[in-house]
Design a protein around this motif. Structure first.
Motif, short mmCIF file in Angstrom:
data_model
loop_
_atom_site.label_atom_id
_atom_site.label_comp_id
_atom_site.label_asym_id
_atom_site.label_seq_id
_atom_site.Cartn_x
_atom_site.Cartn_y
_atom_site.Cartn_z
N ALA A 1 10.02 -14.81 11.62
CA ALA A 1 9.29 -14.37 10.42
C ALA A 1 7.93 -13.82 10.83
CB ALA A 1 9.11 -15.54 9.46
N VAL A 2 7.54 -12.72 10.21
CA VAL A 2 6.25 -12.09 10.48
C VAL A 2 5.44 -12.04 9.19
CG1 VAL A 2 5.08 -9.98 11.23
CG2 VAL A 2 7.20 -10.69 12.35
N TYR A 3 4.20 -12.51 9.26
CA TYR A 3 3.29 -12.46 8.12
C TYR A 3 2.06 -11.66 8.52
CZ TYR A 3 6.14 -16.31 6.32
OH TYR A 3 7.18 -17.09 5.89
N ARG A 4 1.64 -10.76 7.67
CA ARG A 4 0.49 -9.91 7.96
C ARG A 4 -0.74 -10.34 7.16
NH1 ARG A 4 1.83 -8.71 12.40
NH2 ARG A 4 3.53 -7.25 12.79
N LYS A 5 -1.92 -10.19 7.81
CA LYS A 5 -3.17 -10.47 7.10
C LYS A 5 -3.64 -9.20 6.39
CE LYS A 5 -6.31 -9.49 10.98
NZ LYS A 5 -7.29 -10.06 11.93
N MET A 6 -4.48 -9.39 5.40
CA MET A 6 -5.01 -8.28 4.61
C MET A 6 -5.87 -7.36 5.49
SD MET A 6 -4.52 -8.19 1.23
CE MET A 6 -4.17 -9.20 -0.23
N PRO A 7 -5.87 -6.05 5.20
CA PRO A 7 -6.87 -5.17 5.82
C PRO A 7 -8.28 -5.68 5.51
CG PRO A 7 -5.17 -3.88 4.72
CD PRO A 7 -4.92 -5.31 4.35
N VAL A 8 -9.20 -5.43 6.42
CA VAL A 8 -10.57 -5.94 6.26
C VAL A 8 -11.21 -5.40 4.99
CG1 VAL A 8 -12.88 -5.97 7.28
CG2 VAL A 8 -10.86 -6.22 8.75
N ASN A 9 -10.99 -4.12 4.71
CA ASN A 9 -11.65 -3.48 3.56
C ASN A 9 -10.72 -3.35 2.36
OD1 ASN A 9 -10.02 -1.59 4.85
ND2 ASN A 9 -11.30 0.13 4.23
N PHE A 10 -9.76 -4.27 2.26
CA PHE A 10 -8.82 -4.24 1.14
C PHE A 10 -9.56 -4.35 -0.19
CE2 PHE A 10 -6.10 -6.31 -1.98
CZ PHE A 10 -4.99 -5.47 -1.95
N ASP B 1 -8.66 -5.90 13.91
CA ASP B 1 -8.99 -5.72 12.50
C ASP B 1 -8.51 -4.34 12.06
OD1 ASP B 1 -10.16 -8.19 12.29
OD2 ASP B 1 -12.20 -7.46 12.64
N TYR B 2 -7.94 -4.28 10.86
CA TYR B 2 -7.41 -3.01 10.36
C TYR B 2 -8.19 -2.57 9.12
CZ TYR B 2 -4.22 0.29 8.09
OH TYR B 2 -3.67 1.39 7.48
N TYR B 3 -8.67 -1.33 9.16
CA TYR B 3 -9.34 -0.69 8.03
C TYR B 3 -8.53 0.54 7.64
CZ TYR B 3 -13.57 -3.24 9.63
OH TYR B 3 -14.47 -4.20 10.02
N TYR B 4 -8.54 0.88 6.37
CA TYR B 4 -7.83 2.07 5.91
C TYR B 4 -8.75 2.86 4.99
CZ TYR B 4 -7.27 -0.40 1.47
OH TYR B 4 -7.51 -1.06 0.29
N GLN B 5 -8.47 4.14 4.87
CA GLN B 5 -9.14 4.97 3.87
C GLN B 5 -8.17 6.04 3.41
OE1 GLN B 5 -13.10 6.38 4.77
NE2 GLN B 5 -12.94 8.08 3.32
N PHE B 6 -8.02 6.15 2.10
CA PHE B 6 -7.14 7.17 1.54
C PHE B 6 -7.84 8.53 1.53
CE2 PHE B 6 -5.40 3.46 -1.05
CZ PHE B 6 -4.30 3.29 -0.22
N GLY B 7 -7.04 9.58 1.81
CA GLY B 7 -7.52 10.95 1.70
C GLY B 7 -6.70 11.70 0.68
N LYS B 8 -7.28 12.76 0.14
CA LYS B 8 -6.59 13.59 -0.86
C LYS B 8 -5.68 14.57 -0.14
CE LYS B 8 -7.38 16.78 -4.71
NZ LYS B 8 -8.43 17.51 -5.49
#
Length: 350
Positions: free
Chosen positions: A13-22, A304-311
């Motif tokens: 089983a794999v569990y993921r943590k939230m992105p830092v900037n969620f 640590d994982y950060y994301y940013q949406f682009g148009k």
């Protein structure tokens, strides 16, 4: 009928943590990927098969063996019949072969995250099987160099020729440890240790800030690239183009990075080489959330994982040869970089 060998790895089983900037409201992009199961990894043996350059395997009745498929699109019967009828056939020597590649293996991400774990799980077959590899420029150069530095180059290799069907009497197909786009954390960490034998992490201080640019690409690039580069320059980032670097240079630079930022693409695969405690920032399109591969990779590598949406500039996926391009908010980018800079420094590797 296939004969199965003993289980190599059991399912986990794999569990993921939230992105830092969620942020609240962004849950849709990752809600289906917080938890998943890896596969039971085994190898099944088949006789009298045909193998294509995409790793597709056909049985004696010319039906695709399901375990060799990556996705449902490869079940196009008309296309498969054309391959079987019109492509030249090469009869292979009567020895035991092993297959753990597919049609995506020559892509940097899929080589590292799909093929290498599969090969590592089957390394006990070295010496008893000839391993099949696709005869492509990436595998012949970057791929083989990585296998050598990791001590994973099979002693016996048969190159699968482009646009050719290979007749094989005895073949073992190694099961995928996990669905493509997800990560088998334990296997990937074991592979990372093999990299660190050639490139000890303690020799690199993880302080660099790296932005991997795709400004010269024909697709999947930032339309306001120069504005984005100006922000990264102000925040002390090196602006790099990884496609111009050797794999050794990519490994060493990635090990030295406290953060790597880029649009969704092969460059972010180098998160695999980064030191635990570093960070990844992915620019991804808004509205279509089918692929979480770099979030999974970052978390598996203890980053640590950060994301940013682009148009996006088109109603298309960001993945693939016709992927859309993005426009990125530089104001939001500055907020994300400020958040990164506010965290604790990375401990020095021992």
């Amino acid at each position: 009928m296939a004969d199965s060998l003993p289980i190599i790895h059991r399912a986990e089983a794999v569990y993921r943590k939230m992105p830092v900037n969620f942020k609240t409201g962004d849950f849709d992009f990752c809600k289906d990927e917080f938890y998943y199961q890896t596969n039971y990894v085994t190898a099944s043996s088949y006789t009298n098969v045909l193998v294509s350059d995409a790793g597709l395997v056909y049985d004696s009745s010319l039906k695709i063996i399901p375990v060799s498929k990556v996705d449902a699109k490869q079940a196009n019967r008309f296309k498969n019949i054309k391959q079987l009828v019109f492509r030249p056939k090469k009869r292979m020597p009567d020895v035991a072969y092993a297959l753990c590649f597919d049609g995506r293996t020559s892509n940097h991400y899929h080589w590292i995250c799909d093929f290498l774990p599969r090969l590592y799980a089957a390394k006990h077959m070295f010496g008893t099987h000839v391993f099949l590899l696709p005869d492509t420029a990436y595998v012949r150069t970057t791929g083989v160099e990585m296998l050598k530095m990791m001590g994973l180059l099979p002693p016996a290799i048969e190159w699968i020729l482009p646009r050719t069907m290979h007749k094989i009497k005895n073949l073992s197909i190694v099961e995928r440890p996990v669905q493509s786009g997800r990560i088998h954390d334990p296997l990937m960490m074991q592979l990372k240790k093999l990299v660190y034998k050639s490139f000890p992490a303690h020799e690199q201080t993880a302080t660099k800030r790296i932005y991997i640019s795709r400004e010269n690409a024909t697709h999947r690039r930032l339309l306001n690239e120069h504005e984005v580069q100006a922000v990264f320059f102000d925040y002390g980032f090196d602006i790099l183009r990884y496609e111009k670097l050797s794999i050794k240079e990519q490994i060493q630079l990635s090990q030295s990075a406290s953060i790597i930022a880029s649009i969704h693409g092969a460059g972010l695969t180098n998160a695999f080489f980064m030191q635990p405690g570093a960070a990844v920032m992915e620019f991804r399109r808004d509205g279509i959330y089918q692929n979480q591969c770099f979030w999974h990779l970052a978390d598996a590598m203890q980053l640590d994982y950060y994301y940013q949406f682009g148009k996006p500039d088109a109603d298309r996926f960001i993945e693939g040869p016709n992927g859309c391009n993005l426009t990125l908010s530089t104001a939001v980018l500055e907020k994300n970089l400020d958040l990164f800079l506010s965290r604790q420094p990375i401990p020095v590797a021992n």
